[in-house]
Motif scaffolding. Structure first.
Motif, PDB file in Angstrom:
ATOM      1  N   LYS A 180       0.826  -1.200   0.000  1.00 30.27           N
ATOM      2  CA  LYS A 180       0.000   0.000   0.000  1.00 30.27           C
ATOM      3  C   LYS A 180       0.865   1.256   0.000  1.00 30.27           C
ATOM      4  N   ASN A 181       1.984   1.170   0.703  1.00 28.90           N
ATOM      5  CA  ASN A 181       2.930   2.281   0.751  1.00 28.90           C
ATOM      6  C   ASN A 181       4.319   1.736   0.444  1.00 28.90           C
ATOM      7  N   LYS A 182       4.773   1.924  -0.785  1.00 24.48           N
ATOM      8  CA  LYS A 182       6.053   1.354  -1.206  1.00 24.48           C
ATOM      9  C   LYS A 182       7.219   1.884  -0.384  1.00 24.48           C
ATOM     10  N   LYS A 183       7.099   3.119   0.100  1.00 30.15           N
ATOM     11  CA  LYS A 183       8.192   3.737   0.843  1.00 30.15           C
ATOM     12  C   LYS A 183       8.462   3.014   2.151  1.00 30.15           C
ATOM     13  N   PHE A 184       7.401   2.546   2.819  1.00 30.96           N
ATOM     14  CA  PHE A 184       7.558   1.932   4.128  1.00 30.96           C
ATOM     15  C   PHE A 184       7.335   0.412   4.105  1.00 30.96           C
ATOM     16  N   GLY A 185       7.000  -0.142   2.958  1.00 32.90           N
ATOM     17  CA  GLY A 185       6.765  -1.582   2.873  1.00 32.90           C
ATOM     18  C   GLY A 185       8.049  -2.371   2.686  1.00 32.90           C
ATOM     19  N   GLN A 186       7.994  -3.668   2.978  1.00 32.21           N
ATOM     20  CA  GLN A 186       9.135  -4.539   2.728  1.00 32.21           C
ATOM     21  C   GLN A 186       9.380  -4.634   1.227  1.00 32.21           C
ATOM     22  N   THR A 187      10.654  -4.652   0.862  1.00 34.27           N
ATOM     23  CA  THR A 187      11.001  -4.734  -0.557  1.00 34.27           C
ATOM     24  C   THR A 187      11.455  -6.137  -0.959  1.00 34.27           C
ATOM     25  N   ASP A 188      11.499  -7.039   0.025  1.00 27.74           N
ATOM     26  CA  ASP A 188      12.013  -8.377  -0.264  1.00 27.74           C
ATOM     27  C   ASP A 188      10.980  -9.465   0.004  1.00 27.74           C
ATOM     28  N   LEU A 189       9.708  -9.153  -0.194  1.00 23.23           N
ATOM     29  CA  LEU A 189       8.664 -10.149   0.011  1.00 23.23           C
ATOM     30  C   LEU A 189       8.847 -11.303  -0.966  1.00 23.23           C
ATOM     31  N   MET A 206     -12.788 -18.067  -4.792  1.00 25.16           N
ATOM     32  CA  MET A 206     -12.109 -17.502  -3.631  1.00 25.16           C
ATOM     33  C   MET A 206     -11.588 -16.093  -3.873  1.00 25.16           C
ATOM     34  N   ALA A 207     -11.672 -15.602  -5.118  1.00 28.84           N
ATOM     35  CA  ALA A 207     -11.041 -14.326  -5.466  1.00 28.84           C
ATOM     36  C   ALA A 207     -11.578 -13.156  -4.654  1.00 28.84           C
ATOM     37  N   GLU A 208     -12.893 -13.036  -4.566  1.00 29.59           N
ATOM     38  CA  GLU A 208     -13.485 -11.899  -3.860  1.00 29.59           C
ATOM     39  C   GLU A 208     -13.168 -11.957  -2.365  1.00 29.59           C
ATOM     40  N   TYR A 209     -13.164 -13.152  -1.799  1.00 27.47           N
ATOM     41  CA  TYR A 209     -12.844 -13.315  -0.375  1.00 27.47           C
ATOM     42  C   TYR A 209     -11.421 -12.853  -0.091  1.00 27.47           C
ATOM     43  N   ILE A 210     -10.486 -13.255  -0.951  1.00 28.30           N
ATOM     44  CA  ILE A 210      -9.093 -12.844  -0.766  1.00 28.30           C
ATOM     45  C   ILE A 210      -8.962 -11.327  -0.929  1.00 28.30           C
ATOM     46  N   GLN A 211      -9.623 -10.799  -1.932  1.00 33.23           N
ATOM     47  CA  GLN A 211      -9.558  -9.353  -2.187  1.00 33.23           C
ATOM     48  C   GLN A 211     -10.064  -8.564  -0.979  1.00 33.23           C
ATOM     49  N   THR A 212     -11.079  -9.074  -0.363  1.00 33.95           N
ATOM     50  CA  THR A 212     -11.681  -8.372   0.776  1.00 33.95           C
ATOM     51  C   THR A 212     -10.883  -8.525   2.060  1.00 33.95           C
ATOM     52  N   ASN A 213     -10.269  -9.678   2.273  1.00 34.39           N
ATOM     53  CA  ASN A 213      -9.692  -9.995   3.573  1.00 34.39           C
ATOM     54  C   ASN A 213      -8.174  -9.953   3.662  1.00 34.39           C
ATOM     55  N   LEU A 214      -7.484  -9.994   2.526  1.00 33.83           N
ATOM     56  CA  LEU A 214      -6.020  -9.958   2.592  1.00 33.83           C
ATOM     57  C   LEU A 214      -5.564  -8.513   2.786  1.00 33.83           C
ATOM     58  N   GLU A 215      -5.095  -8.212   3.994  1.00 35.49           N
ATOM     59  CA  GLU A 215      -4.679  -6.847   4.321  1.00 35.49           C
ATOM     60  C   GLU A 215      -3.172  -6.711   4.483  1.00 35.49           C
ATOM     61  N   LYS A 216      -2.518  -7.817   4.854  1.00 38.98           N
ATOM     62  CA  LYS A 216      -1.068  -7.760   5.042  1.00 38.98           C
ATOM     63  C   LYS A 216      -0.391  -8.992   4.445  1.00 38.98           C
ATOM     64  N   VAL A 217       0.803  -8.787   3.926  1.00 35.20           N
ATOM     65  CA  VAL A 217       1.699  -9.871   3.539  1.00 35.20           C
ATOM     66  C   VAL A 217       2.945  -9.702   4.395  1.00 35.20           C
ATOM     67  N   SER A 218       3.213 -10.691   5.254  1.00 30.48           N
ATOM     68  CA  SER A 218       4.230 -10.538   6.283  1.00 30.48           C
ATOM     69  C   SER A 218       3.830  -9.325   7.129  1.00 30.48           C
ATOM     70  N   LYS A 219       4.672  -8.313   7.227  1.00 26.59           N
ATOM     71  CA  LYS A 219       4.333  -7.126   8.024  1.00 26.59           C
ATOM     72  C   LYS A 219       3.927  -5.943   7.148  1.00 26.59           C
ATOM     73  N   THR A 220       3.802  -6.185   5.852  1.00 23.07           N
ATOM     74  CA  THR A 220       3.521  -5.105   4.913  1.00 23.07           C
ATOM     75  C   THR A 220       2.038  -5.008   4.589  1.00 23.07           C
ATOM     76  N   THR A 221       1.455  -3.852   4.769  1.00 21.35           N
ATOM     77  CA  THR A 221       0.063  -3.615   4.388  1.00 21.35           C
ATOM     78  C   THR A 221      -0.027  -3.584   2.861  1.00 21.35           C
ATOM     79  N   VAL A 222      -1.016  -4.290   2.315  1.00 20.78           N
ATOM     80  CA  VAL A 222      -1.108  -4.418   0.860  1.00 20.78           C
ATOM     81  C   VAL A 222      -2.494  -4.033   0.356  1.00 20.78           C
TER      82      VAL A 222
END
Length: 263
Positions: free
Chosen positions: A99-108, A145-161
């Motif tokens: 969501k914010n490239k400046k503060f997100g992890q760059t090595d996901l 499952m696409a809509e469910y993932i779109q709605t509920n996936l908020e973070k990958v590791s510690k990065t907000t997406v």
């Protein structure tokens, strides 16, 4: 179609259960004259299942994963008179980005994306290839499952997406290949594996005997296995390549060979 006969010889319990489900879908497709689809599975299982289904009368089978050269595929089943094509496969594409490239992890990594998706309670069979890039990842998932993932996936590791659905036809595989011309002493798997992936002969042999090398998506444990043109070879954690044209012998009695190496 004799279901028990088709299942004969499958020792792995999980694979046997999956193929039994596939056979039920095949039966349903033929009886109801409807197209049916399996869950996502790796190419090794796809190849083995396709071989067993080849002789089923009046059945068309197609494998597709949403993108060219996909490593996880869905099998589609239909009576021969029905129409089955890639366009009707129930596969959706999701673009996942920080969501914010400046503060997100760059090595996901692939593992980060997959773990976060499965952490939503989604089964592995509902998730196909995840193509990671500098900007995020494109993920192929079961349509349901696409809509469910779109709605509920908020973070990958510690990065907000952010997650949005995109047209899968517009996603290109980032896989690139490099054509290498080499010479080898023989067409043995250990010799060519070492040459293609720049490994020592000993390392190549260790990977093979450790069941970490696939040829055409099936595990091969014999170091002296003879490769041929068109074979796809992968070593877990080290890469993959396709055997190209086999040339003649050199003055030093080595074989000229083309390799298409994925980079």
């Amino acid at each position: 179609m004799n279901k028990q006969q088709m299942l004969k010889g499958i020792q792995d319990g999980e694979e046997r259960l999956l193929f039994a489900k596939v056979l039920d879908q095949v039966t349903f497709a033929l009886k109801r004259y409807e197209v049916q689809f399996s869950d996502f599975m790796d190419m090794a299982k796809c190849e083995r299942f396709l071989q067993r289904l080849n002789n089923v009368a009046d059945l068309d089978v197609l494998a597709f994963g949403g993108v060219e050269d996909a490593e996880r595929m869905i099998l589609g089943f239909a009576p021969k008179q029905a129409c089955i094509c890639q366009e009707i496969f129930p596969i959706s594409a999701l673009q996942i980005a920080p969501k914010n490239k400046k503060f997100g992890q760059t090595d996901l990594s692939h593992r980060d994306y997959l773990g976060s998706i499965l952490g939503l309670g989604i089964e592995r069979g509902k998730v196909g290839d995840i193509l990671v890039s500098e900007d995020g990842a494109a993920c192929f998932v079961s349509e349901e499952m696409a809509e469910y993932i779109q709605t509920n996936l908020e973070k990958v590791s510690k990065t907000t997406v952010t997650v949005k659905m995109v047209d899968k036809a517009h996603i290109l595989s980032p896989k690139r290949t490099e054509l290498r011309r080499v010479t080898v002493a023989s067409m043995r798997l250990d010799a060519i594996l070492g040459e293609a992936l720049r490994l020592s002969r000993g390392k190549a042999q260790t990977l093979i005997s450790g069941e970490k090398v696939n040829v055409n998506w099936g595990v091969v444990t014999s170091t002296s296995y003879i490769l041929k043109t068109g074979d796809m070879v992968s070593a877990r954690g080290f890469g993959r390549f396709r055997v190209g044209e086999i040339g003649g012998r050199t003055k030093k009695d080595r074989i000229g060979l083309e390799l298409e190496v994925y980079i």
